[in-house]
Design a protein around this motif. Structure first.
Motif, mmCIF file in Angstrom:
data_model
loop_
_atom_site.group_PDB
_atom_site.id
_atom_site.type_symbol
_atom_site.label_atom_id
_atom_site.label_comp_id
_atom_site.label_asym_id
_atom_site.label_seq_id
_atom_site.Cartn_x
_atom_site.Cartn_y
_atom_site.Cartn_z
ATOM 1 N N LEU A 171 19.259 -2.575 -1.680
ATOM 2 C CA LEU A 171 18.290 -2.575 -2.767
ATOM 3 C C LEU A 171 17.842 -4.007 -3.037
ATOM 4 N N GLY A 172 16.541 -4.224 -3.049
ATOM 5 C CA GLY A 172 16.022 -5.538 -3.424
ATOM 6 C C GLY A 172 15.997 -5.668 -4.928
ATOM 7 N N GLY A 173 17.137 -5.503 -5.541
ATOM 8 C CA GLY A 173 17.263 -5.490 -6.998
ATOM 9 C C GLY A 173 17.330 -4.066 -7.497
ATOM 10 N N GLY A 174 18.242 -3.828 -8.408
ATOM 11 C CA GLY A 174 18.387 -2.502 -9.019
ATOM 12 C C GLY A 174 18.285 -2.610 -10.522
ATOM 13 N N PHE A 175 19.286 -3.283 -11.115
ATOM 14 C CA PHE A 175 19.309 -3.577 -12.551
ATOM 15 C C PHE A 175 19.187 -2.328 -13.408
ATOM 16 N N GLY A 176 19.513 -1.172 -12.845
ATOM 17 C CA GLY A 176 19.426 0.080 -13.581
ATOM 18 C C GLY A 176 18.173 0.874 -13.261
ATOM 19 N N ARG A 177 17.108 0.227 -12.753
ATOM 20 C CA ARG A 177 15.884 0.979 -12.442
ATOM 21 C C ARG A 177 16.141 2.017 -11.363
ATOM 22 N N ARG A 178 16.920 1.669 -10.372
ATOM 23 C CA ARG A 178 17.131 2.593 -9.260
ATOM 24 C C ARG A 178 18.286 3.564 -9.511
ATOM 25 N N LEU A 179 18.773 3.605 -10.759
ATOM 26 C CA LEU A 179 19.701 4.675 -11.107
ATOM 27 C C LEU A 179 18.993 6.022 -11.071
ATOM 28 N N TYR A 180 17.709 6.013 -11.355
ATOM 29 C CA TYR A 180 16.928 7.245 -11.307
ATOM 30 C C TYR A 180 15.964 7.146 -10.130
ATOM 31 N N GLY A 181 16.185 7.966 -9.128
ATOM 32 C CA GLY A 181 15.381 7.903 -7.907
ATOM 33 C C GLY A 181 14.107 8.710 -7.983
ATOM 34 N N ASP A 182 13.450 8.706 -9.153
ATOM 35 C CA ASP A 182 12.237 9.502 -9.329
ATOM 36 C C ASP A 182 11.125 9.099 -8.385
ATOM 37 N N TYR A 183 11.153 7.879 -7.901
ATOM 38 C CA TYR A 183 10.131 7.389 -6.982
ATOM 39 C C TYR A 183 10.195 8.075 -5.618
ATOM 40 N N MET A 184 11.301 8.737 -5.316
ATOM 41 C CA MET A 184 11.401 9.492 -4.062
ATOM 42 C C MET A 184 10.578 10.777 -4.114
ATOM 43 N N ILE A 185 10.383 11.301 -5.304
ATOM 44 C CA ILE A 185 9.742 12.608 -5.448
ATOM 45 C C ILE A 185 8.287 12.600 -5.015
ATOM 46 N N PRO A 186 7.438 11.652 -5.469
ATOM 47 C CA PRO A 186 6.056 11.669 -4.989
ATOM 48 C C PRO A 186 5.943 11.437 -3.489
ATOM 49 N N ALA A 187 6.846 10.653 -2.914
ATOM 50 C CA ALA A 187 6.832 10.452 -1.463
ATOM 51 C C ALA A 187 7.132 11.762 -0.748
ATOM 52 N N ALA A 188 8.157 12.475 -1.233
ATOM 53 C CA ALA A 188 8.535 13.744 -0.599
ATOM 54 C C ALA A 188 7.443 14.797 -0.771
ATOM 55 N N LEU A 189 6.842 14.863 -1.950
ATOM 56 C CA LEU A 189 5.786 15.844 -2.197
ATOM 57 C C LEU A 189 4.553 15.562 -1.341
ATOM 58 N N THR A 190 4.251 14.292 -1.142
ATOM 59 C CA THR A 190 3.115 13.935 -0.282
ATOM 60 C C THR A 190 3.392 14.319 1.162
ATOM 61 N N ALA A 191 4.611 14.043 1.633
ATOM 62 C CA ALA A 191 4.986 14.422 3.002
ATOM 63 C C ALA A 191 4.920 15.932 3.186
ATOM 64 N N LYS A 192 5.361 16.655 2.173
ATOM 65 C CA LYS A 192 5.311 18.117 2.252
ATOM 66 C C LYS A 192 3.867 18.612 2.296
ATOM 67 N N ALA A 193 3.000 17.977 1.521
ATOM 68 C CA ALA A 193 1.608 18.419 1.447
ATOM 69 C C ALA A 193 0.854 18.206 2.747
ATOM 70 N N ILE A 194 1.133 17.106 3.453
ATOM 71 C CA ILE A 194 0.369 16.813 4.674
ATOM 72 C C ILE A 194 1.127 17.161 5.949
ATOM 73 N N GLY A 195 2.434 17.499 5.804
ATOM 74 C CA GLY A 195 3.205 17.909 6.967
ATOM 75 C C GLY A 195 3.540 16.792 7.926
ATOM 76 N N LYS A 196 3.583 15.551 7.441
ATOM 77 C CA LYS A 196 3.905 14.397 8.282
ATOM 78 C C LYS A 196 4.806 13.432 7.510
ATOM 79 N N PRO A 197 5.527 12.562 8.224
ATOM 80 C CA PRO A 197 6.332 11.557 7.528
ATOM 81 C C PRO A 197 5.443 10.632 6.703
ATOM 82 N N VAL A 198 5.871 10.345 5.488
ATOM 83 C CA VAL A 198 5.098 9.495 4.586
ATOM 84 C C VAL A 198 5.995 8.400 4.030
ATOM 85 N N LYS A 199 5.510 7.180 4.136
ATOM 86 C CA LYS A 199 6.178 6.054 3.495
ATOM 87 C C LYS A 199 5.326 5.648 2.301
ATOM 88 N N MET A 200 5.847 5.884 1.102
ATOM 89 C CA MET A 200 5.116 5.551 -0.114
ATOM 90 C C MET A 200 5.672 4.261 -0.696
#
Length: 755
Positions: free
Chosen positions: A404-433
């Motif tokens: 982690l390039g810094g956490g400080f508590g922000r990355r305790l909640y991995g909510d940022y993974m959700i839009p990446a996963a939803l985008t990958a699901k929508a287009i059917g390809k690997p997505v790096k957000m």
């Protein structure tokens, strides 16, 4: 007729939990197992029948691999945990390697935060290392043809006189099959401090080489073949926004632009979100900027910082509001008979994380299984949310961990993974957000603004006889991890311990009441987050300033006043093993800090200079890290400037496992506390944070760093946490120093002498 026991009978008769050391697939594995069978340690481990736990293994080449289920974000957690194993295993440090593992259920519950890592792992890993040493020593003695009690283990060797055999040679022989019951494991004698050769000494941090060469892998480095890039397009409010229309015409003119996806999120995290997909990060950023979107904003679109604080003010003055966190004696009666009452209100403003690496995630589905590559602090928290968002079972998702390039508590909640996963699901390809800095800030889990009202009663001698504290803020745990809410004192509901810890202080006052109050207006406007030191980071602002105000009202020296209250009696006596010594250990660090800082001569300081004191016990009462800080400041009242000249801190963390890392943690957390004390804050405007980048949000600069004098008390008590404590004491110590220099009380954080 005699009945022969079957294998199933043996399983049922087995002890509940055991530590197994067995030769498996050319190596030696050490793991905890539940319901161990009579088949033996090696066969049980070979069948994968170990329980979720941190475990380690030794190869026939002598390399010792320690599996780390904690996140690395600059604190060298892998090195610290590996040291614990190596000490009792009697391993040569050059043989130790670490690997940060994925989210496979075999690793157990995964979370890195709250200074918990070493504290919660120390005893288990120490005993696991000791059991491994015993098994290796017994096997080595057999190979040498002598009794185990004639041998000793040292530097990854078993030795008897001039004869020796290495751990690697023992493992290569492949004949270890040893079991330790829970009772046997608990009875193992751990090494006294005088015999430690790894803990507390100088060793190289294991993660430094790859970080130095650039080979270290962060979430931003993750990639797979055929992946596309995405940038989120954030709505105007965290909750309740809806997309009314999208104009892609300008975005389509951007070379590399693919499409814009409207995210439908069953988990409710992404409300009114879009994602721009492109062939590169640059194209995704440029196209998202060109996109024109019309939204219907959520119900809190007009809310601002002042409104949230006004609600907090109302709540702390409502005696019916909140959950009882501390209730001792008869507070109301004590106030009725008091000689003097001191009542004060303290406020803090919204604070952002601004970790160096913006949040990001790479997501894709392969053969029906989802793979998420990212840096995260709390895998076990976000997995069920991801499963809900993707509408799959948790078993079909693996989180691949990165630095982690810094956490400080922000990355305790991995909510940022959700839009990446939803985008990958929508287009059917690997997505790096990848979130831009502005995106990351707009989506940040803000440290909530807070209001605290503290009242205390003094007797004729100026001694506190009652303490009444009400604290109102947004509660991170209520939104993100409601299962971690704690029961109220009266059993009538729940409270967020991470928004009230620190108020249950170690000062002996016979009558105490503390109320934790959720500010629902804050909760509905943004997602309150955990930020380094969580509740105590702002709770201590009130507790330690109020103690200073009580000392002043009583006509007593602030250090002497505190020392008298740290008597270590009753509930403040502490309990073994985590808080052995109780308040007397806090008293000792306070006395030492005052001595080091020259507190006795503070009234001889030049005009405009002052000293202030504050103490804390880290993040939680149940695992205290005792800290005292003396701040020396120079104040220019005409300019409204506060310059911190020196911060003197004394720390009792128990056993110091990794001294270099411990010092770095205290230095970093102390400077973070200084940054929030004088420089850092934002404001909620129109339902969002007003500062979106570092051109307007100003953390501490290098030329503002004071002299730091940090000392650790040496003892062999159980180690506690070091990620947070330095944050807590700095702001109140500076505020109290400002009062000493000027006579001005500053009760709003950050400290400003002029508007």
């Amino acid at each position: 007729m005699t009945k022969t026991k079957s294998t199933s009978d043996a399983v049922m008769a087995a002890t509940r939990r055991q530590f197994l050391v067995g030769s498996v697939a050319g190596g030696l594995m050490m793991a905890f197992a539940a319901n161990h069978t009579a088949l033996g340690a090696a066969r049980t481990l070979g069948a994968g029948a170990y329980e979720p736990s941190i475990w380690f293994q030794i190869g026939p080449d002598g390399r010792i691999l320690v599996n780390i289920a904690k996140a690395e974000m600059g604190q060298h957690v892998g090195t610290a945990l590996a040291r614990v194993v190596a000490e009792e295993l009697e391993a040569d440090w050059v043989d130790i390697e670490i690997v940060h593992v994925d989210s496979d259920p075999k690793w157990g519950y995964m979370v890195t935060g709250g200074s918990w890592s070493v504290h919660t792992s120390f005893d288990q890993l120490s005993r696991a290392g000791a059991a491994g040493r015993i098994a290796l020593l017994e096997a080595g003695a057999h190979m040498l043809g002598v009794a185990p009690d004639q041998c000793r283990a040292r530097n990854s060797m078993v030795m008897c006189g001039d004869a020796s055999v290495s751990y690697g040679e023992i493992v290569a022989a492949g004949k270890i099959d040893r079991t330790f019951t829970d009772k046997e494991l608990s009875a193992l004698s751990l090494k006294p401090t005088s015999e430690r050769r790894v803990l507390g000494g100088a060793v190289k941090a294991l993660d430094i080489p790859t970080k130095t060469t650039g080979a270290a892998r962060y979430g931003l480095d993750a990639q797979v073949e055929g992946m596309l890039y995405a940038r989120p397009v954030l709505p105007p409010t965290r909750y309740g926004s809806k997309v009314l229309s999208v104009d892609e015409r300008a975005a389509k003119a951007v070379k590399g632009y693919r499409q814009t996806v409207a995210l439908e999120d069953p988990s409710g995290v992404c409300q009114g979100w879009l994602a721009v997909v492109a062939d590169s990060t640059h194209a995704a950023i440029k196209a998202a900027d060109a996109l024109k979107v019309d939204w219907q904003a959520g119900p809190r679109a007009a809310m601002d910082e002042a409104g949230i604080l006004a609600e907090g003010e109302r709540l702390v003055n409502d005696v019916r509001a909140g959950a009882l966190w501390v209730q001792e004696g008869d507070v109301d009666a004590a106030f009725q008979s008091a000689d003097k009452i001191v009542e004060t209100t303290y406020r803090t403003h919204s604070v952002l994380h601004f970790q160096l690496e913006p949040v990001n995630a790479l997501a894709f589905e392969k053969d029906g299984h989802w793979h998420i590559h990212s840096g995260n602090q709390w895998q076990s928290l976000i997995l069920p949310v991801l499963a809900q968002a993707l509408e799959v079972e948790e078993s079909r998702i693996t989180l691949h961990q990165y630095y982690l390039g810094g956490g400080f508590g922000r990355r305790l909640y991995g909510d940022y993974m959700i839009p990446a996963a939803l985008t990958a699901k929508a287009i059917g390809k690997p997505v790096k957000m990848i979130f831009t800095r502005s995106d990351d800030t707009g989506f940040d889990c803000v440290r909530s603004p807070s209001v605290q009202k503290v009242r205390s009663a003094l007797d004729a001698n100026g001694t506190p006889v009652a303490y009444d504290h009400a604290a109102a803020a947004g509660w991170p745990t209520a939104s993100m991890a409601p299962g971690f809410l704690a029961e109220k004192v009266d059993g009538g509901g729940k409270a967020d311990s991470f928004s009230i810890s620190g108020s249950d202080h170690w000062y002996s006052i016979p009558n105490q009441r503390v109320r934790a109050i959720k500010n629902t207006v804050a909760q509905e406007t943004f997602l309150p987050g955990w930020l380094r030191s969580v509740g105590p980071g702002w709770i201590g602002w009130a507790v330690e300033q109020h103690m200073d105000e009580l000392a002043h009202a009583a006509g007593k020296d602030p250090v002497a006043f505190r020392l008298a209250l740290l008597d270590g009696k009753g509930r403040n006596a502490g309990e073994a093993p985590a808080s052995t010594g109780g308040a007397l250990r806090l008293k000792a660090v306070l006395a030492r800090a005052a001595e080091k800082a020259g507190w006795a001569k503070r009234d001889a300081l030049p005009k405009g200079e002052g000293m202030g004191v504050a103490t804390c016990f880290g993040q939680e009462r149940g695992m205290p890290t005792w800290v005292a800080c003396i701040a020396h400041v120079a104040v220019d009242q005409d300019k409204g400037d506060v310059r911190v000249k020196r911060l003197t801190s004394v720390v009792d963390v128990g056993t110091v496992v990794h001294p270099d890392g411990a010092l770095a943690q205290m230095e970093g957390s102390t400077l973070w506390g200084l940054s929030m004390a004088l420089y850092e804050s934002t404001a909620i405007e129109n339902g969002m944070v007003s500062d979106r980048n570092l051109d307007t949000y100003s953390p501490l600069r290098m030329d503002q760093v004071p002299e730091l004098d940090i000392e650790f008390i040496q003892n062999d008590h159980m180690p506690s946490g070091l990620g947070e404590p330095g944050v807590i004491v700095v702001a109140p110590a500076i505020a109290n120093a400002v009062f000493h220099a000027t006579g001005l009380r500053v009760r709003d954080l950050p400290i400003k002498l002029k508007a």
